[in-house]
Design a protein around this motif. Structure first.
Motif, PDB file in Angstrom:
ATOM      1  N   GLN A 483       0.839  -1.198   0.000  1.00 14.94           N
ATOM      2  CA  GLN A 483       0.000   0.000   0.000  1.00 14.94           C
ATOM      3  C   GLN A 483       0.871   1.244   0.000  1.00 14.94           C
ATOM      4  O   GLN A 483       1.765   1.401   0.826  1.00 14.94           O
ATOM      5  CB  GLN A 483      -0.930   0.004   1.216  1.00 14.94           C
ATOM      6  CG  GLN A 483      -2.197  -0.803   0.995  1.00 14.94           C
ATOM      7  CD  GLN A 483      -3.177  -0.678   2.142  1.00 14.94           C
ATOM      8  OE1 GLN A 483      -2.773  -0.695   3.301  1.00 14.94           O
ATOM      9  NE2 GLN A 483      -4.464  -0.596   1.830  1.00 14.94           N
ATOM     10  N   THR A 484       0.593   2.140  -0.940  1.00 19.57           N
ATOM     11  CA  THR A 484       1.447   3.326  -1.105  1.00 19.57           C
ATOM     12  C   THR A 484       0.869   4.575  -0.462  1.00 19.57           C
ATOM     13  O   THR A 484       1.585   5.547  -0.245  1.00 19.57           O
ATOM     14  CB  THR A 484       1.665   3.608  -2.605  1.00 19.57           C
ATOM     15  OG1 THR A 484       0.387   3.791  -3.250  1.00 19.57           O
ATOM     16  CG2 THR A 484       2.395   2.447  -3.264  1.00 19.57           C
ATOM     17  N   SER A 485      -0.445   4.583  -0.197  1.00 23.50           N
ATOM     18  CA  SER A 485      -1.064   5.763   0.400  1.00 23.50           C
ATOM     19  C   SER A 485      -2.384   5.376   1.031  1.00 23.50           C
ATOM     20  O   SER A 485      -2.852   4.233   0.907  1.00 23.50           O
ATOM     21  CB  SER A 485      -1.297   6.847  -0.664  1.00 23.50           C
ATOM     22  OG  SER A 485      -2.338   6.446  -1.546  1.00 23.50           O
ATOM     23  N   ASP A 486      -3.026   6.345   1.686  1.00 23.27           N
ATOM     24  CA  ASP A 486      -4.316   6.090   2.309  1.00 23.27           C
ATOM     25  C   ASP A 486      -5.428   5.907   1.281  1.00 23.27           C
ATOM     26  O   ASP A 486      -6.541   5.516   1.626  1.00 23.27           O
ATOM     27  CB  ASP A 486      -4.685   7.241   3.248  1.00 23.27           C
ATOM     28  CG  ASP A 486      -3.859   7.213   4.534  1.00 23.27           C
ATOM     29  OD1 ASP A 486      -3.280   6.147   4.816  1.00 23.27           O
ATOM     30  OD2 ASP A 486      -3.789   8.242   5.226  1.00 23.27           O
ATOM     31  N   TYR A 487      -5.130   6.223   0.020  1.00 26.99           N
ATOM     32  CA  TYR A 487      -6.131   6.066  -1.037  1.00 26.99           C
ATOM     33  C   TYR A 487      -5.850   4.862  -1.925  1.00 26.99           C
ATOM     34  O   TYR A 487      -6.521   4.665  -2.923  1.00 26.99           O
ATOM     35  CB  TYR A 487      -6.194   7.344  -1.893  1.00 26.99           C
ATOM     36  CG  TYR A 487      -6.762   8.526  -1.147  1.00 26.99           C
ATOM     37  CD1 TYR A 487      -8.133   8.733  -1.096  1.00 26.99           C
ATOM     38  CD2 TYR A 487      -5.930   9.416  -0.473  1.00 26.99           C
ATOM     39  CE1 TYR A 487      -8.672   9.809  -0.394  1.00 26.99           C
ATOM     40  CE2 TYR A 487      -6.456  10.495   0.221  1.00 26.99           C
ATOM     41  CZ  TYR A 487      -7.825  10.684   0.259  1.00 26.99           C
ATOM     42  OH  TYR A 487      -8.352  11.741   0.957  1.00 26.99           O
ATOM     43  N   ASP A 488      -4.866   4.062  -1.550  1.00 20.71           N
ATOM     44  CA  ASP A 488      -4.488   2.904  -2.372  1.00 20.71           C
ATOM     45  C   ASP A 488      -5.182   1.654  -1.844  1.00 20.71           C
ATOM     46  O   ASP A 488      -4.827   1.127  -0.786  1.00 20.71           O
ATOM     47  CB  ASP A 488      -2.963   2.728  -2.328  1.00 20.71           C
ATOM     48  CG  ASP A 488      -2.498   1.561  -3.191  1.00 20.71           C
ATOM     49  OD1 ASP A 488      -3.295   1.096  -4.032  1.00 20.71           O
ATOM     50  OD2 ASP A 488      -1.336   1.125  -3.031  1.00 20.71           O
ATOM     51  N   ILE A 489      -6.184   1.169  -2.602  1.00 22.98           N
ATOM     52  CA  ILE A 489      -6.884  -0.050  -2.197  1.00 22.98           C
ATOM     53  C   ILE A 489      -6.560  -1.215  -3.133  1.00 22.98           C
ATOM     54  O   ILE A 489      -7.130  -2.297  -2.981  1.00 22.98           O
ATOM     55  CB  ILE A 489      -8.412   0.164  -2.137  1.00 22.98           C
ATOM     56  CG1 ILE A 489      -8.973   0.510  -3.520  1.00 22.98           C
ATOM     57  CG2 ILE A 489      -8.768   1.217  -1.118  1.00 22.98           C
ATOM     58  CD1 ILE A 489     -10.491   0.456  -3.579  1.00 22.98           C
ATOM     59  N   MET A 490      -5.644  -1.013  -4.060  1.00 19.27           N
ATOM     60  CA  MET A 490      -5.312  -2.092  -4.980  1.00 19.27           C
ATOM     61  C   MET A 490      -4.777  -3.332  -4.253  1.00 19.27           C
ATOM     62  O   MET A 490      -5.132  -4.460  -4.620  1.00 19.27           O
ATOM     63  CB  MET A 490      -4.305  -1.607  -6.022  1.00 19.27           C
ATOM     64  CG  MET A 490      -4.071  -2.589  -7.171  1.00 19.27           C
ATOM     65  SD  MET A 490      -5.586  -3.055  -8.058  1.00 19.27           S
ATOM     66  CE  MET A 490      -5.946  -1.526  -8.924  1.00 19.27           C
ATOM     67  N   PRO A 491      -3.932  -3.195  -3.207  1.00 25.49           N
ATOM     68  CA  PRO A 491      -3.509  -4.399  -2.463  1.00 25.49           C
ATOM     69  C   PRO A 491      -4.680  -5.177  -1.876  1.00 25.49           C
ATOM     70  O   PRO A 491      -4.653  -6.407  -1.841  1.00 25.49           O
ATOM     71  CB  PRO A 491      -2.587  -3.839  -1.373  1.00 25.49           C
ATOM     72  CG  PRO A 491      -2.038  -2.579  -1.962  1.00 25.49           C
ATOM     73  CD  PRO A 491      -3.182  -1.998  -2.752  1.00 25.49           C
ATOM     74  N   ALA A 492      -5.726  -4.470  -1.422  1.00 24.72           N
ATOM     75  CA  ALA A 492      -6.893  -5.160  -0.878  1.00 24.72           C
ATOM     76  C   ALA A 492      -7.607  -5.950  -1.975  1.00 24.72           C
ATOM     77  O   ALA A 492      -8.034  -7.092  -1.769  1.00 24.72           O
ATOM     78  CB  ALA A 492      -7.851  -4.145  -0.245  1.00 24.72           C
ATOM     79  N   LEU A 493      -7.736  -5.346  -3.157  1.00 23.68           N
ATOM     80  CA  LEU A 493      -8.380  -6.041  -4.276  1.00 23.68           C
ATOM     81  C   LEU A 493      -7.527  -7.222  -4.722  1.00 23.68           C
ATOM     82  O   LEU A 493      -8.050  -8.305  -5.026  1.00 23.68           O
ATOM     83  CB  LEU A 493      -8.598  -5.070  -5.439  1.00 23.68           C
ATOM     84  CG  LEU A 493      -9.412  -3.809  -5.136  1.00 23.68           C
ATOM     85  CD1 LEU A 493      -9.597  -2.978  -6.405  1.00 23.68           C
ATOM     86  CD2 LEU A 493     -10.763  -4.163  -4.537  1.00 23.68           C
ATOM     87  N   LYS A 494      -6.201  -7.019  -4.759  1.00 24.68           N
ATOM     88  CA  LYS A 494      -5.294  -8.096  -5.182  1.00 24.68           C
ATOM     89  C   LYS A 494      -5.357  -9.264  -4.191  1.00 24.68           C
ATOM     90  O   LYS A 494      -5.313 -10.446  -4.578  1.00 24.68           O
ATOM     91  CB  LYS A 494      -3.866  -7.560  -5.273  1.00 24.68           C
ATOM     92  CG  LYS A 494      -2.777  -8.597  -5.557  1.00 24.68           C
ATOM     93  CD  LYS A 494      -2.983  -9.303  -6.888  1.00 24.68           C
ATOM     94  CE  LYS A 494      -1.719 -10.029  -7.340  1.00 24.68           C
ATOM     95  NZ  LYS A 494      -1.213 -10.997  -6.382  1.00 24.68           N
ATOM     96  N   LEU A 495      -5.463  -8.948  -2.916  1.00 20.64           N
ATOM     97  CA  LEU A 495      -5.554  -9.993  -1.895  1.00 20.64           C
ATOM     98  C   LEU A 495      -6.827 -10.826  -2.099  1.00 20.64           C
ATOM     99  O   LEU A 495      -6.796 -12.057  -2.019  1.00 20.64           O
ATOM    100  CB  LEU A 495      -5.556  -9.359  -0.507  1.00 20.64           C
ATOM    101  CG  LEU A 495      -5.609 -10.311   0.692  1.00 20.64           C
ATOM    102  CD1 LEU A 495      -4.335 -11.134   0.751  1.00 20.64           C
ATOM    103  CD2 LEU A 495      -5.800  -9.537   1.981  1.00 20.64           C
ATOM    104  N   SER A 496      -7.938 -10.155  -2.383  1.00 20.04           N
ATOM    105  CA  SER A 496      -9.180 -10.877  -2.640  1.00 20.04           C
ATOM    106  C   SER A 496      -9.040 -11.776  -3.857  1.00 20.04           C
ATOM    107  O   SER A 496      -9.552 -12.904  -3.882  1.00 20.04           O
ATOM    108  CB  SER A 496     -10.332  -9.879  -2.859  1.00 20.04           C
ATOM    109  OG  SER A 496     -10.514  -9.070  -1.717  1.00 20.04           O
TER     110      SER A 496
END
Length: 779
Positions: A483-496
């Motif tokens: 996660q690169t910032s408070d607006y980065d949710i790509m890691p959460a999507l990638k985890l799913s």
């Protein structure tokens, strides 16, 4: 390291374990960056071999490794299918083919057995991932060879001439008699087919020598890689127990679409202002809703849209993609507005909008917009509304037409927790039966940054197994470190995504080939998956189509597709733009989508097998743009291995303008399994783009755009599963020998063309749908 030698940099723990275990031969799979640190601690007599691993991924997770193993197993199962199903031993029983087929089969089964032992194990060894990737590439090659072999078996069976059976088990006399009967049948068939007046595609010749050599080469390459994979897995599994998991994980009731959380006050204010407030008195009000991707702009706007539905004469919802064309969107809007009496039908779209809306109160929603508002300013009714959504507030300054702006921020802690609980537990009381999960759940929620999209995807991941071990594994995933910032949710999507079953990962990832905001039909998706050979039914009583629908429903329930209802009442499926971005990311080693905006800068790995080209209106706006794009397309063969492509999709009205350029580019694309042509509005000949079309031995899916003309005799596509010519705009010349397509499951054709289909179609035993068939007397 040794006591008298200080290492230049720390080594991964798994490397030291290999060395301590005295595993000879492991040096050959280490990268350049690791090898120098091993000098002095490796055995002196160990000679370095050729390196096969180019990089080490420090964040390799057990979920990622499980995906790699599943991908290799899947590729092996596909490669073995022709041997285990239909390839008769007597047909392949020749000195040059039989032994090589058996050798390849044994090698593939050997690898499959090794990998099967690795299932349900926690393996994170980064050295294994690249080897598995190499293994999958070789399995793809084996599949091509055996699929080709099966093609010629079918051809010989249909032509009644088994050319490969040089020696028959019953002796020379029997063989001569058999050949005589086959020759007589072949001559009779030739007379039969020539009488129909249909042109015949020349029969492809079978080169047994080349086939045998290719099989032997694959066996030779498989052997050392198989040995290395076995060594790694043996070492990993030596002191490891299978991962503990319940055969029947605890789950909650069916998923529900969560209500609107944390936005009710903002929604009420907008509805009140539309009903009788500051928006009501104006001629036209433009309300901008701003927020980053995944914050819930579309969901919020949908709730507003439904609540004020009764207040407007006309309601219009338009999704505006990033690479949009204003003229085409205007045409789309015109189609959604009912005609009025005495309108000028020859008027341009903007004028038609003015005429139809002149005395109507309307609401227009533009999801991810930029311009298009000029025609709507001319309406005479009061209280008209345009609601626009955008990620970047500065994007609308170019038109200077925004009257009000609302910014959607991340949900507050309490509201977000309620949303997360609804995604995990549905209607059930949160945490009541699972109090041990509350602490871990709160920690996971902290990583989701208040974004509804993250809550939906991760929440639906967690609800599939309500156990402390599973939730802890998700919390401790290394994806969060990216996660690169408070607006980065790509890691959460990638985890799913990582925790999806492999078959769902495959179905989702191919969405990367389609344009953003593409509306998929459910049947369209399932048929594409059939063409890609990614549906597998363990239950022979269950149709592939039913399996595909189950997969699609699973992807919807897990939040990777959203099911929408169109104005005509039919359903379509869409992918959120961030999830489309995720699909592009996770499929980047195999899938590539090209447009004029990225064609010049793409860096394509040699493993790419699936390609789409999106041709927009702007690509033909002027001669310079057109020539630039054409030149860039012509150089793609320097960046791609065209001969390895398995999928090719073309999107856009003007694909025919590039037919000659694409024809040269794809001249060697002979391994294609899927061809999808969508949206063309200018006539061109399919064979101008696909010069190798008559020789496409592996073709399984063919969907032809309205204005693309097909000249080839389709009856030679023996592996074809899906033939979609429903949008075809000219009369098709159906061959008399349609029964050759023994594997065809879906035949989509215009009603008007049904009269040209001959009775041979009744012999297609696997055919699942043909809406109607015209019975006629044939003399």
């Amino acid at each position: 390291s040794t006591k008298d030698r200080r290492p230049v940099s720390p080594l991964p723990r798994w490397v030291l374990q290999l060395v301590e275990a005295g595993a000879e031969g492991w040096y050959s799979i280490l990268s350049d960056s690791v090898q120098p640190h091993l000098s002095g601690i490796l055995p002196q007599d160990l000679k370095p071999q050729r390196l096969v691993l180019q990089h080490l991924n420090p964040l390799t997770s057990s979920a990622t490794m499980a995906t790699a193993i599943s991908a290799a197993v899947w590729a092996l199962r596909k490669a073995l299918a022709p041997i285990t199903d239909d390839l008769p031993k007597d047909w392949a029983a020749s000195d040059s083919l039989g032994p090589n087929i058996n050798a390849l089969k044994m090698e593939l089964l050997r690898v499959q057995g090794i990998l099967y032992n690795a299932h349900d194990r926690e393996i994170t060894n980064p050295a294994l991932q690249d080897l598995l990737h190499m293994l999958r590439q070789l399995a793809d090659g084996a599949e091509d060879v055996l699929d080709e072999l099966d093609y010629f078996r079918i051809q010989d069976k249909l032509d009644s001439s088994y050319h490969a059976a040089d020696k028959h088990a019953k002796g020379c006399t029997h063989g001569l008699a058999l050949n005589a009967r086959h020759t007589a049948r072949a001559v009779a068939n030739k007379f039969k087919f020539s009488s129909g007046g249909n042109k015949q595609t020349p029969k492809l010749k079978f080169d047994r020598v080349d086939m045998s050599k290719r099989m032997a080469d694959i066996v030779q390459q498989l052997d050392p890689i198989c040995a290395k994979v076995k060594e790694i897995l043996d070492l990993e599994l030596r002191n490891q127990k299978p991962a503990q998991g319940n055969n029947r994980p605890k789950t909650t009731s069916a998923i529900i679409e969560p209500e609107l959380f944390g936005r009710n006050v903002q929604k009420k204010n907008i509805v009140d202002d539309i009903t009788h407030g500051k928006y009501y008195a104006n001629g036209l009000t433009v309300l901008q809703i701003v927020g980053p991707g995944g914050i819930g702009k579309m969901t919020f706007t949908q709730h507003v849209y439904q609540e004020v539905n009764s207040l407007f004469d006309i309601m219009i919802w338009i999704c505006v993609s990033l690479n949009f064309d204003a003229n085409r969107l205007t045409q789309k809007i015109v189609k959604k507005i009912p005609k009025v009496n005495a309108e000028n039908e020859n008027a341009i779209e903007g004028e038609l909008i003015e005429q139809r809306l002149k005395h109507k109160r309307f609401l227009l929603v533009l999801d991810e917009w930029k311009k298009l508002l000029a025609p709507f300013r001319k309406g005479e009714a009061r209280g008209n509304m345009v609601i626009v959504t955008t990620r970047i507030p500065e994007a609308v300054t170019m038109v200077k037409t925004v009257d009000y702006s609302i910014e959607l921020n991340r949900l507050g802690t309490e509201d977000f927790m309620h949303l997360f609980e609804a995604c995990v537990f549905g209607h059930e009381q949160p945490w009541k039966d699972y109090p041990e999960l509350l602490g871990v759940g709160k920690s996971i929620v902290g990583h989701l940054k208040g974004f509804p999209l993250a809550a939906k995807t991760v929440g639906r991941l967690l609800r599939n197994q309500l156990s402390l071990d599973n939730w802890t594994r998700v919390l401790e995933s290394k994806e969060w470190e990216l996660q690169t910032s408070d607006y980065d949710i790509m890691p959460a999507l990638k985890l799913s995504y990582d925790y999806l079953p492999f078959h769902l990962q495959q179905c989702f990832s191919y969405g990367a080939l389609f344009p953003e905001d593409y509306e998929f039909g459910g049947t369209e998706l399932v048929q594409l998956w059939i063409g890609l050979d990614i549906l597998d039914s363990c239950d022979e009583r269950k149709r592939l189509e039913d399996v595909g629908l189950c997969y699609l429903n699973d992807l919807v329930n897990r939040g990777f597709f959203k099911k929408n209802e169109k104005e005509d009442g039919s359903s379509c499926y869409v992918m959120h733009d961030l999830l489309h971005e995720l699909a592009v990311k996770v499929s980047s080693s195999e899938c590539l989508s090209i447009s004029s905006s990225n064609v010049r800068y793409i860096q394509s790995p040699p493993s790419v097998r699936h390609l789409s080209i999106i041709i927009g209106d702007r690509d033909v706006n002027d001669r310079m743009t057109f020539e630039d794009f054409k030149r860039d397309l012509s150089t793609l063969d320097e960046k791609l291995k065209i001969e390895n492509l398995k999928t090719l999709m073309l999107f856009g009205e003007y694909q025919g303008c590039f037919a000659q350029t694409l024809g040269v580019l794809f001249a060697e694309a002979k391994s294609l399994r899927v061809i999808l042509l969508s949206g063309a509005s200018y006539r061109y000949v399919v064979e101008d783009v696909f010069r190798s079309l008559p020789r496409l031995i592996h073709l399984r899916y063919l969907r032809i755009t309205p204005f693309a003309r097909l000249n080839s005799n389709i009856s030679r596509f023996y592996h074809l599963r899906v033939l979609d010519v429903e949008q075809y705009s000219v009369q098709l010349d159906f061959p008399r020998d349609m029964s050759n397509l023994t594997k065809l499951r879906h035949f989509l054709v215009r009603d008007i063309d049904l009269q040209y289909i001959n009775s041979d179609v009744g012999k297609l035993e696997l055919l699942q749908d043909l809406r109607s068939f015209m019975v006629k007397r044939e003399i």
